[in-house]
Design an enzyme around this catalytic site. Structure first.
Site, PDB file in Angstrom:
ATOM      1  N   ARG A  62       8.774  -3.848 -11.266  1.00 17.32           N
ATOM      2  CA  ARG A  62       8.220  -2.639 -10.635  1.00 17.32           C
ATOM      3  C   ARG A  62       6.693  -2.715 -10.622  1.00 17.32           C
ATOM      4  O   ARG A  62       6.054  -2.341  -9.662  1.00 17.32           O
ATOM      5  CB  ARG A  62       8.699  -1.362 -11.360  1.00 17.32           C
ATOM      6  N   TYR A 114       4.778  10.076  14.245  1.00 16.99           N
ATOM      7  CA  TYR A 114       6.158   9.687  13.965  1.00 16.99           C
ATOM      8  C   TYR A 114       6.948  10.900  13.468  1.00 16.99           C
ATOM      9  O   TYR A 114       6.440  11.672  12.642  1.00 16.99           O
ATOM     10  CB  TYR A 114       6.121   8.574  12.913  1.00 16.99           C
ATOM     11  N   ASP A 170      -2.015   5.337  10.579  1.00 18.92           N
ATOM     12  CA  ASP A 170      -0.712   4.672  10.641  1.00 18.92           C
ATOM     13  C   ASP A 170      -0.827   3.597  11.720  1.00 18.92           C
ATOM     14  O   ASP A 170      -0.933   3.905  12.912  1.00 18.92           O
ATOM     15  CB  ASP A 170       0.380   5.701  10.976  1.00 18.92           C
ATOM     16  N   LYS A 196       8.895  -2.577  11.394  1.00 23.60           N
ATOM     17  CA  LYS A 196       8.681  -2.710  12.831  1.00 23.60           C
ATOM     18  C   LYS A 196       8.082  -4.081  13.172  1.00 23.60           C
ATOM     19  O   LYS A 196       8.732  -5.086  12.955  1.00 23.60           O
ATOM     20  CB  LYS A 196       7.826  -1.529  13.313  1.00 23.60           C
TER      21      LYS A 196
HETATM   22  C1  LIG Z   1       9.216   3.767  11.504  1.00 24.85           C
HETATM   23  C2  LIG Z   1       7.905   4.402  11.311  1.00 24.85           C
HETATM   24  C3  LIG Z   1       7.539   4.989  10.092  1.00 24.85           C
HETATM   25  C4  LIG Z   1       8.500   5.098   8.919  1.00 24.85           C
HETATM   26  O1  LIG Z   1       8.863   3.862   8.429  1.00 24.85           O
HETATM   27  P1  LIG Z   1      10.296   3.521   7.752  1.00 24.85           P
HETATM   28  O2  LIG Z   1      10.160   2.083   7.430  1.00 24.85           O
HETATM   29  O3  LIG Z   1      11.339   3.826   8.756  1.00 24.85           O
HETATM   30  O4  LIG Z   1      10.426   4.398   6.546  1.00 24.85           O
HETATM   31  C5  LIG Z   1       6.265   5.521   9.985  1.00 24.85           C
HETATM   32  N1  LIG Z   1       5.400   5.485  11.011  1.00 24.85           N
HETATM   33  C6  LIG Z   1       5.724   4.955  12.201  1.00 24.85           C
HETATM   34  C7  LIG Z   1       4.722   4.956  13.293  1.00 24.85           C
HETATM   35  C8  LIG Z   1       6.972   4.394  12.399  1.00 24.85           C
HETATM   36  O5  LIG Z   1       7.290   3.875  13.591  1.00 24.85           O
END
Ligand SMILES: *Cc1c(COP(=O)(O)O)cnc(C)c1O
Length: 405
Positions: free
Chosen positions: A66, A119, A193, A218
């Protein structure tokens, strides 16, 4: 088909200029051969704990996974290098990463200012989880930095500015340097983000932002086979402590860490991000151009199109225009749903950034939690995550779906 692509405009084509050094860092940063065996790929250290030399002496700094695991740390070093930083923290999901960063800096009574069109999960986290812990969220128009300034003047409890660029799902591009400058004038921490652009297309820390979050699920993972998230921080200091210490503490104390197998997959994906993103951008530009001429399409959103509302910012801030395209379908919500359910190559699915193309209906899928709020996307909107397949096949598939009665 070939006739149509020939006559399509080519204005959205990116002049992709990923920063020098990116490709080498992607392959080598943190990814040195295993010192024990020479294995070219750093191994997956599938272990929860590490034996020690003595009760107070560790072997190479590792104690318990961890707190630190060599596979996770290798990925964190690699990602940090690509975001022009030295400190990255990997989590089990993008949401876990967002949560760790917010916990590290917020207290009850604080306000988050978030650019709208974020998001859906971020919207849910702020309005359904943090609201219960005394943290308020104010949404501002991503096209209007003046609204940010007014929100900051009105609320002296504002501590965090949360922006996503390009936004989800309308792909509005915010001027990171400008939004950061305004936030910093009020002592507010600026978080970007960077999931949609990926570090191949922009590095927000270089533009003044204090922290970057990623859903590594992603473009970074890139193959729709792993869930993960990350926080990357620069040299920001928060309440007299380095922000990286605060985030590192949350990662260790709360514990939503990325496991070794997931870290390995994310690192493997990240190595090819540069070449993948090139194809994503090229295919998306081609599809966006083509869609603008389609009789069943009302409006196309792609930052590479000159008529896109924030094309001028994208052209200056990003090294390419990305792999996401959204469109409004003639015939309203019912028609949009038919299109989303009629493609064969584009899989009907949430998520994005994988090598395979995906299609979704944001109003009911990714942005369901915003229904009835001003943040809800248009109901005739369809979002495409354009993959790296042959673009002619993708266009054929979309054409067939758009012409489905
Ligand atoms: C998918 C996504 C998230 C969240 O991520 P997870 O891996 O699904 O928890 C946050 N911000 C954006 C822009 C995303 O596309």
């Amino acid at each position: 088909m070939s006739l149509r692509t020939k006559t399509a405009r080519t204005t959205a084509r990116p002049d992709l200029r990923i920063r020098p050094g990116f490709a080498t860092d992607a392959v080598h940063a943190g990814q040195e051969p295993d010192p024990l065996t020479g294995a070219v790929v750093p191994p997956i250290y599938q272990t929860s704990t590490f034996t020690q030399h003595g009760v107070e002496t560790l072997k190479n700094g590792y104690e318990y996974s961890r707190g630190g695991n060599p596979t996770r740390n290798a990925f964190e070093t690699q990602l940090a290098a690509l975001e022009n930083s030295t400190a990255a923290f990997a989590f089990a999901s993008g949401m876990a990463a967002e949560d760790a960063l917010l916990r590290a800096v917020l207290r009850p009574g604080h306000t988050v200012i978030a650019a709208a069109e974020s998001y859906g999960g971020t919207h849910r986290l702020l309005t359904h989880v943090y609201s219960r812990w005394g943290v308020r969220t104010v949404f501002v128009d991503p096209q209007d930095p003046g609204e940010l300034e007014r929100a900051l003047t009105a609320d002296h409890s504002a501590k965090v500015l949360w922006v996503e660029t390009p936004t989800n799902p309308l792909l509005t591009v915010l001027d990171i340097a400008e939004w950061t400058r305004i936030a910093h004038a009020y002592g507010v921490l600026c978080v970007v983000d960077n999931t949609f652009a990926s570090p191949a297309l922009q590095t927000p820390l270089s533009l003044g932002a204090d922290a970057v979050v990623h859903s590594t699920t992603k473009y970074i993972g890139g193959h729709s086979d792993v869930l993960g998230g990350a926080v990357v921080v620069g040299n920001a200091v928060w309440e007299d402590q380095p922000l990286q210490d605060l985030v590192g503490f949350q990662q260790f104390a709360v514990g939503a860490v990325a496991g070794p197998q997931d870290s390995f997959l994310a690192a493997r994906g990240l190595k090819t991000l540069g070449v993948r993103i090139r194809q994503h951008c090229e295919n998306a530009a081609c599809i966006a151009d083509w869609l603008t001429t389609h009789p069943r399409v009302e409006q196309v959103f792609y930052p590479g199109l000159p008529e896109h509302s924030t094309h001028h910012i994208a052209a200056q801030q990003m090294s390419g225009f990305g792999g996401l395209v959204t469109l409004r379908v003639t015939g309203g919500e019912a028609a949009a749903r038919v299109v989303a359910e009629s493609t064969r190559l584009f899989g009907l699915s949430v998520s994005l950034g994988g090598v395979e193309s995906l299609i979704s209906h944001p109003a009911t899928m990714t942005h369901g939690s915003t229904a009835g709020t001003p943040q809800a996307p248009p109901r005739d909107l369809v979002r495409l995550s354009v993959g790296i397949e042959d673009v002619e096949h993708l266009i054929d598939d979309l054409d067939r779906a758009l012409l489905t009665p």
